[in-house]
Design a protein around this motif. Structure first.
Motif, short mmCIF file in Angstrom:
data_model
loop_
_atom_site.label_atom_id
_atom_site.label_comp_id
_atom_site.label_asym_id
_atom_site.label_seq_id
_atom_site.Cartn_x
_atom_site.Cartn_y
_atom_site.Cartn_z
N LEU A 75 0.85 -1.20 0.00
CA LEU A 75 0.00 0.00 0.00
C LEU A 75 0.88 1.24 0.00
N ILE A 76 1.32 1.63 -1.17
CA ILE A 76 2.30 2.71 -1.25
C ILE A 76 1.70 4.05 -0.81
N HIS A 77 0.39 4.22 -1.00
CA HIS A 77 -0.25 5.46 -0.56
C HIS A 77 -1.06 5.24 0.73
N GLY A 78 -0.78 4.19 1.45
CA GLY A 78 -1.50 3.92 2.69
C GLY A 78 -2.95 3.57 2.39
N ARG A 260 9.15 -0.39 -5.94
CA ARG A 260 8.84 0.90 -5.31
C ARG A 260 10.05 1.81 -5.16
N LEU A 261 11.28 1.23 -5.26
CA LEU A 261 12.47 2.01 -4.87
C LEU A 261 12.88 3.07 -5.89
N SER A 262 12.42 2.92 -7.13
CA SER A 262 12.64 4.00 -8.11
C SER A 262 11.50 3.94 -9.11
N LEU A 263 11.49 4.87 -10.04
CA LEU A 263 10.42 4.90 -11.04
C LEU A 263 10.40 3.60 -11.86
N GLY A 264 11.58 3.02 -12.04
CA GLY A 264 11.67 1.80 -12.85
C GLY A 264 12.21 0.62 -12.07
N GLY A 265 12.04 0.64 -10.76
CA GLY A 265 12.47 -0.49 -9.93
C GLY A 265 13.97 -0.49 -9.67
N ALA A 327 -3.40 1.99 -11.91
CA ALA A 327 -2.97 3.12 -12.76
C ALA A 327 -3.04 4.42 -11.95
N ALA A 328 -4.10 4.59 -11.18
CA ALA A 328 -4.23 5.82 -10.37
C ALA A 328 -3.09 5.89 -9.34
N LEU A 332 0.25 8.72 -9.18
CA LEU A 332 0.56 9.54 -8.00
C LEU A 332 1.91 9.20 -7.39
N TYR A 333 2.64 8.30 -8.03
CA TYR A 333 3.92 7.86 -7.47
C TYR A 333 5.02 8.15 -8.49
#
Ligand SMILES: Cc1ncc(COP(=O)(O)O)c(C=O)c1O
Length: 456
Positions: A75-78, A260-265, A327-328, A332-333
């Protein structure tokens, strides 16, 4: 009295969680162990969560926790991010799943292919388990070879071929012996798997040489996750890439946690591009998900129009609500959010390290960016065996740390993994670090009794 410290922690836990205790007892009448996942089982019983909001969880007894578990980093956005909720809700009103492709799937696929260097084409699943299962199958089909090399202690989900050496070979003096970790997996699975220790290129080369011409792929997390949040040594991933090329085998990165650690992993961070990549967790916006993708040449076999197409079913694969929420979530990430939570993770790691030092206990934080793992040793673990051996030698300290952190309003993985989410701020990070510090101070006399090697 050290035994007393443990008892007091458990008594405090039970007194705060009376309602959870009765729900757990009732659930055990219908669910073995009271739940559906081995990973959520804790003694004396788990907290029943009633709701989540941002980076906070509230249990049925009314206690509040900062949620560092985030459903095991997914849950990257909680909880309850408005844009993610809106996307999921809109899709739900249109229809949850159609038995036909939904536009939202295209949208999520486009984001992933644009971001992840190693993914030219992608397919979706309902779990990370399915993603690694299908990536292994794709590699076998593409190369015409059967063997998969996986790392000792590596976790890639719970399908049969992933269930080998999840528990590392603690007795190994040379190459780890292959063994089945979970009962019920047939012994013949071992015929299809070979094991190498993480961060050991010479060992990987020996395994490749011993199985010359029979290996389809090497599967590896670029940074080990469940195996202990262990980073690759400099040159390791580059070396694996070179070995894979030299021996004509595919390199599969399981980026289900590390994406999650960068835009492209992690592949974008390391610059080492695998042939296939597995994703899951955050890309589903809180809904069940997995994905595998890679080079067009390999993935083309999933095109049903291909003369040698690989079958890939799954009633709920590409589920429209998951795709819309995913996608949403990824929209946002972006770089700023990733940079911010990676910095928060580094702040937490520094806090954990300071907490061990102040308590006079040997331990340290490992991991990278927004992923922080407590290790019960002051030595840098370079493979899962070292990290898990250290945890075992710490006896009940990891468990007591987890329970007491809950008593102090901090929820992390039982194994001591913390993941940072975007609603968190420095305030939550500092509160967690303070809770770790207070807990370690409390546990020190207990440590002196059960694991004196940890006391400085
Ligand atoms: C690295 C890695 N691979 C695969 C999986 C399996 O994913 P799932 O639990 O969605 O099946 C996990 C889950 O924790 C994981 O951490």
């Amino acid at each position: 009295m050290p035994g007393q410290i443990a008892q007091e922690i458990i008594a405090r836990y039970e007194s705060r969680l009376a309602r959870s205790r009765s729900l757990d007892a009732a659930a055990k009448n219908y669910l073995p162990g009271g739940d559906t996942r081995s990973t959520t089982y804790i003694l004396p019983y788990p907290a029943y969560m009633a709701r989540g909001e941002g980076c906070y969880l509230y249990d049925v007894d009314g206690n509040r926790y900062i949620d560092f578990l985030n459903n095991y980093t997914s849950l990257i956005h909680g909880h309850g991010n408005p844009a993610v909720l809106e996307a999921a809700e809109t899709q739900m009103r249109r229809g949850t799943v159609f038995g036909a492709p939904a536009a939202a799937q295209y949208e999520l696929a486009e984001i992933i292919c644009e971001r992840v260097p190693g993914i030219e084409r992608v397919r979706f699943n309902n779990s990370g388990t399915e993603a690694t299962m299908m990536a292994m199958r794709a590699a076998r089909a593409y190369t015409g070879k059967d063997l998969i090399i996986k790392m000792d202690g590596g976790y890639h989900g719970h399908h049969d071929f992933a269930g080998v050496n999840v528990k590392p070979d603690f007795a190994a003096t040379d190459l780890p012996a292959a063994s089945i970790t979970w009962d019920g997996i047939p012994a013949c699975v071992l015929d299809g798997m070979r094991i190498a220790p993480f961060n050991d290129l010479a060992a990987a080369e020996r395994v490749l040489q011993a199985n010359q011409g029979q290996v389809a792929a090497i599967i590896v997390e670029p940074m080990m996750g469940a195996g202990g949040a262990i980073a690759p040594l400099p040159g390791y991933l580059e070396g694996l890439r070179a070995l894979a090329d030299k021996h004509g085998v595919l390199l599969i990165f399981d980026e289900i946690i590390t994406f999650r650690l960068s835009l492209g992993g992690y592949q974008k961070i390391s610059g080492v591009i695998p042939d296939l990549t597995c994703l899951g967790k955050i890309i589903g916006g809180g809904f069940p998900v997995g994905a595998f993708g890679g080079k067009q040449a390999v993935m083309a076999r999933f095109d049903p129009a291909h003369p040698q197409t690989i079958y890939h079913g799954g009633t709920f694969c590409g589920h429209a609500v998951t795709m819309a929420a995913g996608a949403a979530t990824l929209k946002l990430y972006g770089e700023p959010e990733i940079g911010r939570i990676n910095a928060l993770g580094e702040r937490l790691a520094a806090g954990v390290n300071a907490a061990f030092a102040e308590a006079g206990l040997r331990g340290r934080a490992s991991g990278a960016g927004s992923l922080v793992q407590v290790h019960w040793t002051d030595q840098v673990a370079t493979n899962s065996r070292q990290a898990l051996l250290a945890m075992g030698r710490a006896k009940d300290l990891p468990r007591l740390l987890h329970l007491e952190l809950m008593n102090r309003g901090v929820f992390c993985a039982t194994r001591g993994l913390f993941s940072v989410s975007t609603p968190m701020t420095e305030a939550e990070i500092d509160q967690a670090a303070e809770a770790v510090a207070g807990t370690l101070q409390l546990l020190k006399p207990h440590a002196a009794e059960v694991a004196p090697h940890l006391v400085i």
